[in-house]
Design an enzyme around this catalytic site. Structure first.
Site, short mmCIF file in Angstrom:
data_model
loop_
_atom_site.label_atom_id
_atom_site.label_comp_id
_atom_site.label_asym_id
_atom_site.label_seq_id
_atom_site.Cartn_x
_atom_site.Cartn_y
_atom_site.Cartn_z
CE LYS A 188 -4.17 -1.90 2.15
NZ LYS A 188 -5.15 -1.75 3.24
N GLY A 229 -4.85 1.60 18.30
CA GLY A 229 -3.96 1.23 17.19
C GLY A 229 -3.61 2.46 16.37
CD GLN A 264 -11.59 -2.77 0.37
OE1 GLN A 264 -11.04 -2.10 -0.49
NE2 GLN A 264 -11.72 -4.07 0.28
P1 NDP Z 1 -0.28 -2.30 10.94
O1 NDP Z 1 0.69 -3.41 10.99
O2 NDP Z 1 -0.01 -1.08 10.16
O3 NDP Z 1 -0.57 -1.80 12.47
C1 NDP Z 1 -0.80 -2.74 13.47
C2 NDP Z 1 -1.27 -2.03 14.75
O4 NDP Z 1 -1.65 -3.01 15.69
C3 NDP Z 1 -0.22 -1.17 15.43
O5 NDP Z 1 -0.84 -0.05 16.02
C4 NDP Z 1 0.34 -2.13 16.50
O6 NDP Z 1 0.88 -1.48 17.61
C5 NDP Z 1 -0.94 -2.82 16.90
N1 NDP Z 1 -0.74 -4.13 17.53
C6 NDP Z 1 -0.32 -5.27 16.94
N2 NDP Z 1 -0.31 -6.29 17.83
C7 NDP Z 1 -0.77 -5.77 19.02
C8 NDP Z 1 -1.00 -6.32 20.31
N3 NDP Z 1 -0.77 -7.61 20.58
N4 NDP Z 1 -1.48 -5.50 21.27
C9 NDP Z 1 -1.72 -4.21 21.00
N5 NDP Z 1 -1.52 -3.63 19.80
C10 NDP Z 1 -1.03 -4.40 18.82
O7 NDP Z 1 -1.66 -2.98 10.49
P2 NDP Z 1 -2.90 -2.28 9.78
O8 NDP Z 1 -3.14 -0.98 10.45
O9 NDP Z 1 -2.74 -2.31 8.32
O10 NDP Z 1 -4.09 -3.32 10.11
C11 NDP Z 1 -4.61 -3.41 11.41
C12 NDP Z 1 -5.80 -4.37 11.45
O11 NDP Z 1 -6.85 -3.89 10.64
C13 NDP Z 1 -5.51 -5.79 10.96
O12 NDP Z 1 -6.23 -6.69 11.79
C14 NDP Z 1 -6.07 -5.81 9.57
O13 NDP Z 1 -6.45 -7.11 9.17
C15 NDP Z 1 -7.29 -4.91 9.75
N6 NDP Z 1 -7.76 -4.30 8.51
C16 NDP Z 1 -9.03 -4.58 8.11
C17 NDP Z 1 -9.53 -4.04 6.95
C18 NDP Z 1 -10.93 -4.39 6.54
O14 NDP Z 1 -11.32 -4.07 5.41
N7 NDP Z 1 -11.72 -5.00 7.41
C19 NDP Z 1 -8.75 -3.12 6.10
C20 NDP Z 1 -7.42 -2.84 6.64
C21 NDP Z 1 -6.96 -3.43 7.80
P3 NDP Z 1 2.45 -1.04 17.64
O15 NDP Z 1 2.52 0.24 16.86
O16 NDP Z 1 2.74 -0.87 19.08
O17 NDP Z 1 3.22 -2.17 17.00
#
Ligand code: NDP
Length: 270
Positions: free
Chosen positions: A65, A126, A243
Site C-alpha cells: 500500500k 492502534g 472499501q
Molecule cells: P499495521 O501493521 O499497520 O498496524 C498494526 C497495529 O496493531 C499497530 O498499532 C500495532 O501497535 C498494533 N498491535 C499489533 N499487535 C498488538 C498487540 N498484541 N497489542 C496491542 N496492539 C497491537 O496494520 P494495519 O493498520 O494495516 O491493520 C490493522 C488491522 O486492521 C488488521 O487486523 C487488519 O487485518 C485490519 N484491517 C481490516 C480491513 C478491513 O477491510 N476489514 C482493512 C485494513 C486493515 P504497535 O505500533 O505498538 O506495534
C-alpha cells in the site's frame, strides 16, 4: 474486456475477486477481476506492465500500500492523509490516480449498522496504516472527538501531530478514561487472538465496539466487549465489502449494493 486485479503477497486468501465479480454481475458491468501474487521486488514493474497491457485499475493490499502511494502520479486528499493507497485508477491520460477507500469502507459500515458518529466520542486503538486511513473519513462525520491510543504511544502522537485537527487527540493506553461512545480496534492483535491492554471500564461504557479484523467467529476483542455489556459489537467484514464497493464506484461510476455480498461472505465464513 476491462481488466482489474488485486495485488498482494500473500494473496491466496483474498475475497476481492469474489466481491468484485458479484458487484459486476449485479450492476451488469462487463469486466474481469483477478488476483495476482507479486514478488516483493517486482511491484512497480508489474503495475507498469499491467497498465501497458490495457489494465484499468488495481486494488492493492499488504505489503504494497505504501509503494502504491509512491507510485501514483496523482493522489486524492484521503490517500494523501492516509499515506497509503489501496486503489489505483489507470486514467485515460495515462496518469495513475491513487486513492484509499478503507476509511470510507469503515464509516459506511458503521453508518449501515446504525452507529451514530456525529457528536460522538470515538476511541481508535492502534496507530498503524488502517488507523491512519480512517482518521479523515471519521473526522468528516463531525464527531465531538477522536482519541488515538496505541501500544507504541509515539505512533499515536505522530498521527495527532500530522492531522493537526482540534477534535483529534492522543492518550496513552494506561491513561484512558471511561468516556467513549464508539471504540474502534484497529490493531492487528485479534489476528493472534490477543487483546489490547485497555482497562475493562473503558470498554464497558461504550455503546459500540468495532473490530477491523474478522473471522469465522467473533474476534476475542468483540467477545470481550460483549461480555462487558457493550450493546453493539461489529467486525470488519462490512468494512472489507464497503472499501471494495467504493473502489468499484471509482472505476465503473456505479455504486453496487453491498448487503447481499456481505451476507454471502458471512455465510461462507461460518
Ligand atoms: P499495521 O501493521 O499497520 O498496524 C498494526 C497495529 O496493531 C499497530 O498499532 C500495532 O501497535 C498494533 N498491535 C499489533 N499487535 C498488538 C498487540 N498484541 N497489542 C496491542 N496492539 C497491537 O496494520 P494495519 O493498520 O494495516 O491493520 C490493522 C488491522 O486492521 C488488521 O487486523 C487488519 O487485518 C485490519 N484491517 C481490516 C480491513 C478491513 O477491510 N476489514 C482493512 C485494513 C486493515 P504497535 O505500533 O505498538 O506495534
Amino acid at each position: 474486456m476491462d481488466k482489474y486485479l488485486v495485488i498482494g503477497n500473500p494473496i491466496a486468501h483474498s475475497k476481492s475477486p469474489y466481491i468484485h465479480q458479484s458487484f459486476a454481475k449485479e450492476t451488469q458491468q462487463t469486466m474481469d477481476y483477478q488476483k495476482a501474487l507479486v514478488e516483493i521486488d517486482d511491484f512497480e514493474a508489474f503495475i507498469q506492465q499491467f497498465q501497458a497491457q490495457g489494465g484499468r485499475g488495481c486494488n492493492i493490499t499488504v505489503p504494497f500500500k505504501e509503494r502504491a502511494f509512491e507510485l501514483a502520479g496523482q493522489l486524492t486528499p484521503r490517500a494523501k492523509a492516509a499515506g497509503a493507497v489501496n486503489t489505483l485508477i489507470f486514467q485515460n491520460d495515462g496518469i495513475i490516480l491513487g486513492d484509499n477507500t478503507d476509511g470510507q469502507g469503515l464509516v459506511g459500515d458503521l453508518l449501515n449498522q446504525g452507529v451514530e458518529l456525529k457528536s460522538k466520542r470515538i476511541l481508535i486503538i492502534g496507530a498503524g496504516g488502517a488507523a491512519r486511513g480512517c482518521i479523515l473519513p471519521l473526522l468528516e462525520q463531525a464527531p465531538t472527538s477522536i482519541t488515538i491510543t496505541n501500544r507504541t504511544y509515539s505512533k499515536a502522537q505522530q498521527l495527532e501531530s500530522e492531522f493537526e485537527h482540534s477534535a483529534l487527540n492522543s492518550v496513552p493506553l494506561s491513561e484512558l478514561k471511561a468516556e467513549f461512545d464508539v471504540i474502534i480496534n484497529s490493531t492487528s492483535a485479534s489476528l493472534s487472538n490477543r487483546l489490547p491492554e485497555v482497562e475493562e471500564s473503558v470498554i464497558a461504557t461504550a455503546h459500540c465496539c468495532y473490530d477491523m479484523a474478522y473471522g469465522n467467529e467473533p474476534t476475542c476483542f468483540l467477545t470481550w466487549a460483549k461480555d462487558l455489556g457493550v450493546a453493539q459489537t461489529v467486525d470488519g467484514l462490512g468494512m472489507l465489502v464497503g472499501q471494495a464497493a467504493e473502489s468499484f464506484r471509482l472505476w465503473r461510476g456505479v455504486t453496487p449494493q453491498t448487503s447481499k455480498v456481505l451476507a454471502t461472505l458471512r455465510e461462507q465464513l461460518s
